[in-house]
Design a protein around this motif. Structure first.
Motif, PDB file in Angstrom:
ATOM      1  N   ALA A  12     -26.075  -4.917  36.899  1.00 19.27           N
ATOM      2  CA  ALA A  12     -25.465  -5.724  35.839  1.00 19.27           C
ATOM      3  C   ALA A  12     -26.320  -5.678  34.577  1.00 19.27           C
ATOM      4  O   ALA A  12     -27.541  -5.856  34.627  1.00 19.27           O
ATOM      5  CB  ALA A  12     -25.297  -7.160  36.311  1.00 19.27           C
ATOM      6  N   TYR A  16     -24.187 -11.812  36.579  1.00 16.59           N
ATOM      7  CA  TYR A  16     -23.441 -12.879  37.248  1.00 16.59           C
ATOM      8  C   TYR A  16     -24.473 -13.743  37.969  1.00 16.59           C
ATOM      9  O   TYR A  16     -25.258 -13.236  38.769  1.00 16.59           O
ATOM     10  CB  TYR A  16     -22.443 -12.216  38.193  1.00 16.59           C
ATOM     11  CG  TYR A  16     -22.175 -12.879  39.514  1.00 16.59           C
ATOM     12  CD1 TYR A  16     -21.739 -14.209  39.594  1.00 16.59           C
ATOM     13  CD2 TYR A  16     -22.310 -12.162  40.702  1.00 16.59           C
ATOM     14  CE1 TYR A  16     -21.467 -14.782  40.822  1.00 16.59           C
ATOM     15  CE2 TYR A  16     -22.028 -12.730  41.933  1.00 16.59           C
ATOM     16  CZ  TYR A  16     -21.613 -14.048  41.984  1.00 16.59           C
ATOM     17  OH  TYR A  16     -21.342 -14.615  43.204  1.00 16.59           O
ATOM     18  N   TRP A  17     -24.521 -15.017  37.636  1.00 12.24           N
ATOM     19  CA  TRP A  17     -25.404 -15.940  38.373  1.00 12.24           C
ATOM     20  C   TRP A  17     -24.714 -17.290  38.439  1.00 12.24           C
ATOM     21  O   TRP A  17     -24.533 -17.941  37.415  1.00 12.24           O
ATOM     22  CB  TRP A  17     -26.781 -16.051  37.699  1.00 12.24           C
ATOM     23  CG  TRP A  17     -27.807 -16.693  38.606  1.00 12.24           C
ATOM     24  CD1 TRP A  17     -28.361 -17.940  38.480  1.00 12.24           C
ATOM     25  CD2 TRP A  17     -28.377 -16.112  39.792  1.00 12.24           C
ATOM     26  NE1 TRP A  17     -29.233 -18.170  39.509  1.00 12.24           N
ATOM     27  CE2 TRP A  17     -29.260 -17.060  40.328  1.00 12.24           C
ATOM     28  CE3 TRP A  17     -28.208 -14.889  40.458  1.00 12.24           C
ATOM     29  CZ2 TRP A  17     -29.991 -16.820  41.502  1.00 12.24           C
ATOM     30  CZ3 TRP A  17     -28.927 -14.653  41.615  1.00 12.24           C
ATOM     31  CH2 TRP A  17     -29.813 -15.614  42.120  1.00 12.24           C
ATOM     32  N   SER A 134     -18.936 -10.273  48.160  1.00  8.75           N
ATOM     33  CA  SER A 134     -20.111 -10.212  47.297  1.00  8.75           C
ATOM     34  C   SER A 134     -19.603 -10.016  45.868  1.00  8.75           C
ATOM     35  O   SER A 134     -18.902  -9.031  45.592  1.00  8.75           O
ATOM     36  CB  SER A 134     -20.998  -9.030  47.716  1.00  8.75           C
ATOM     37  OG  SER A 134     -21.868  -8.681  46.662  1.00  8.75           O
ATOM     38  N   SER A 136     -20.763  -9.044  43.106  1.00  9.97           N
ATOM     39  CA  SER A 136     -21.063  -7.799  42.403  1.00  9.97           C
ATOM     40  C   SER A 136     -20.322  -6.602  43.012  1.00  9.97           C
ATOM     41  O   SER A 136     -20.153  -5.578  42.351  1.00  9.97           O
ATOM     42  CB  SER A 136     -22.575  -7.537  42.411  1.00  9.97           C
ATOM     43  OG  SER A 136     -23.045  -7.484  43.739  1.00  9.97           O
ATOM     44  N   SER A 184     -28.990 -14.124  47.353  1.00  9.49           N
ATOM     45  CA  SER A 184     -28.485 -14.558  46.049  1.00  9.49           C
ATOM     46  C   SER A 184     -27.483 -15.705  46.125  1.00  9.49           C
ATOM     47  O   SER A 184     -27.481 -16.569  45.254  1.00  9.49           O
ATOM     48  CB  SER A 184     -27.939 -13.380  45.245  1.00  9.49           C
ATOM     49  OG  SER A 184     -27.112 -12.586  46.001  1.00  9.49           O
ATOM     50  N   MET A 188     -28.186 -18.958  43.989  1.00  7.98           N
ATOM     51  CA  MET A 188     -27.266 -19.387  42.917  1.00  7.98           C
ATOM     52  C   MET A 188     -26.934 -20.872  43.058  1.00  7.98           C
ATOM     53  O   MET A 188     -26.826 -21.591  42.073  1.00  7.98           O
ATOM     54  CB  MET A 188     -25.967 -18.583  42.988  1.00  7.98           C
ATOM     55  CG  MET A 188     -26.090 -17.165  42.488  1.00  7.98           C
ATOM     56  SD  MET A 188     -24.491 -16.335  42.599  1.00  7.98           S
ATOM     57  CE  MET A 188     -25.004 -14.626  42.541  1.00  7.98           C
ATOM     58  N   MET A 235     -31.281 -15.247  32.629  1.00  7.71           N
ATOM     59  CA  MET A 235     -30.966 -15.530  34.028  1.00  7.71           C
ATOM     60  C   MET A 235     -32.233 -15.879  34.809  1.00  7.71           C
ATOM     61  O   MET A 235     -32.253 -16.829  35.597  1.00  7.71           O
ATOM     62  CB  MET A 235     -30.281 -14.326  34.683  1.00  7.71           C
ATOM     63  CG  MET A 235     -30.007 -14.553  36.160  1.00  7.71           C
ATOM     64  SD  MET A 235     -29.312 -13.117  37.016  1.00  7.71           S
ATOM     65  CE  MET A 235     -30.768 -12.084  37.226  1.00  7.71           C
ATOM     66  N   ALA A 276     -31.984 -10.055  41.374  1.00 13.68           N
ATOM     67  CA  ALA A 276     -32.647 -11.027  42.245  1.00 13.68           C
ATOM     68  C   ALA A 276     -33.589 -10.294  43.195  1.00 13.68           C
ATOM     69  O   ALA A 276     -33.365 -10.231  44.404  1.00 13.68           O
ATOM     70  CB  ALA A 276     -31.609 -11.830  43.008  1.00 13.68           C
TER      71      ALA A 276
HETATM   72  O1  PMV Z   1     -23.117 -10.104  44.376  1.00 17.57           O
HETATM   73  P1  PMV Z   1     -24.321 -10.828  44.784  1.00 17.57           P
HETATM   74  O2  PMV Z   1     -24.019 -12.034  45.590  1.00 17.57           O
HETATM   75  O3  PMV Z   1     -25.311  -9.923  45.483  1.00 17.57           O
HETATM   76  O4  PMV Z   1     -25.086 -11.380  43.456  1.00 17.57           O
HETATM   77  C1  PMV Z   1     -25.543 -10.538  42.443  1.00 17.57           C
HETATM   78  C2  PMV Z   1     -26.458 -11.248  41.516  1.00 17.57           C
HETATM   79  C3  PMV Z   1     -27.220 -10.379  40.539  1.00 17.57           C
HETATM   80  O5  PMV Z   1     -27.497  -9.095  41.081  1.00 17.57           O
HETATM   81  C4  PMV Z   1     -28.577 -11.051  40.257  1.00 17.57           C
HETATM   82  C5  PMV Z   1     -26.506 -10.238  39.200  1.00 17.57           C
HETATM   83  C6  PMV Z   1     -25.327  -9.302  39.159  1.00 17.57           C
HETATM   84  O6  PMV Z   1     -24.431  -9.565  38.320  1.00 17.57           O
HETATM   85  O7  PMV Z   1     -25.279  -8.305  39.898  1.00 17.57           O
END
Ligand code: PMV
Length: 320
Positions: A12, A16-17, A134, A136, A184, A188, A235, A276
């Motif tokens: 990203a 997204y957080w 997920s 992302s 994450s 979050m 973030m 993260a």
């Molecule tokens: O999709 P998740 O739950 O793995 O969360 C992704 C969170 C970040 O990688 C930190 C930000 C992003 O937008 O990918």
């Protein structure tokens, strides 16, 4: 009843957080990412009548601890009355270490499982289903520069620019391959409940998205760099101010940041972003890749490097 899919992780640029609906896994903010090329996860899914429970192997080893999240993804996608599945996952990079493996894993799993179950979903529906597992992962269904936008009851995805229209390189500096301390989703939620900056994070996100979209539209590297670094550090400020604090960086992450700053001062078109985890991703113009690679390779604490261009969205592949 069997299918194999391959997906690349995405990074990203506008993060997204935070979630606005944990049950449906809807993000609290929109985001913009780039899909990578040479890192990938391949998932083979087979629904086997007579199998008593789901089974998962990751890079050849049984991985019972990771299975519940994948089983849930299949339950949501196909329904609770589905056959049990044999899932075989293979990645060519360390998983659960802040290299966005959940994006490639759940995009590949969703595509392979939907095909194996004969669901006939289009790409946008597949992206939404991957996003349920997920956030992302929805973006890895698409290639190049991808925007995920937030609507009242759903997410929308759009490829903003093709990977060939503006080729960029990404040098991933791996500073450790151990798994991250807090996942994450849990992190979050901690930020949403406790960070004094969380509200401002939500309020200011759209400005960053608009600036990033405009920078991509006009292929303005400097503007992209400034917007992405700002959004990344914002973030992490939200994370650091959470209780308990969420600090994913290590000393090498900071050394890598210092290295990127020095390259910038020397006129190299490069910027960093960090998710993260402790790995730093340096995004640069292709002609500067060798310079960025050499500098990061020589940085204290960097244990490995991956170099990649921008890639395509998730695809089905022939079984081996
Ligand atoms: O999709 P998740 O739950 O793995 O969360 C992704 C969170 C970040 O990688 C930190 C930000 C992003 O937008 O990918």
């Amino acid at each position: 009843m069997r299918a194999t899919a391959r997906a690349q992780p995405n990074i990203a640029l506008i993060k997204y957080w935070g979630k606005r609906d944990s049950g449906l896994n809807l993000p609290a903010v929109g985001s913009i990412s780039i899909t990578l090329e040479s890192l990938f996860t391949e998932m083979r899914v087979g629904f086997e009548p007579g199998l008593e429970r789901d089974r998962l192997t990751v890079d050849g080893d049984e991985a019972a601890d990771l299975l519940p999240r994948l089983s849930r993804c299949l339950d949501v996608l196909i329904g609770l009355d589905r056959e049990h599945a044999l899932i075989d996952s293979r990645s060519n990079f360390p998983i659960a270490a802040g290299l966005a493996s959940s994006s490639s894993s759940f995009a590949a799993l969703t595509l392979a499982a939907a095909k194996a179950a004969g669901l006939g979903l289009d790409r946008r529906q597949l992206a939404r289903m991957a996003g349920r597992a997920s956030g992302s992962a929805a973006r890895s269904m698409y290639g190049g520069f991808v925007e995920l936008s937030n609507h009242a009851d759903r997410i929308e995805l759009e490829c903003l620019l093709d990977r060939d229209t503006w080729p960029l390189s990404v040098v991933v500096a791996i500073t450790t391959d151990s798994p991250k301390p807090v996942g994450s989703s849990e992190a979050m939620e901690i930020s949403r409940r406790t960070s004094p900056f969380y509200g401002r994070w939500l309020e200011t996100q759209q400005d960053d998205i608009d600036a990033c979209r405009a920078a991509i539209g006009s292929r303005d590297f400097e503007r992209l760099a400034a917007t992405a670094e700002h959004n990344c550090l914002k973030m992490h400020s939200v994370m650091w101010a959470s209780r308990p604090p969420l600090v994913y960086w290590n000393h090498a992450t900071l050394e890598c940041m210092r290295c990127v700053r020095a390259l910038q001062a020397d006129g190299v078109a490069v910027f960093f972003t960090i998710d993260a985890g402790p790995q730093l991703k340096a995004v640069c113009l292709p002609e500067h890749t060798a310079r960025v690679r050499e500098a990061l390779e020589a940085t204290s604490g960097v244990v490995d490097l991956r170099i990649t261009g921008l890639g395509a969205g998730a695809t089905l592949v022939d079984p081996h």
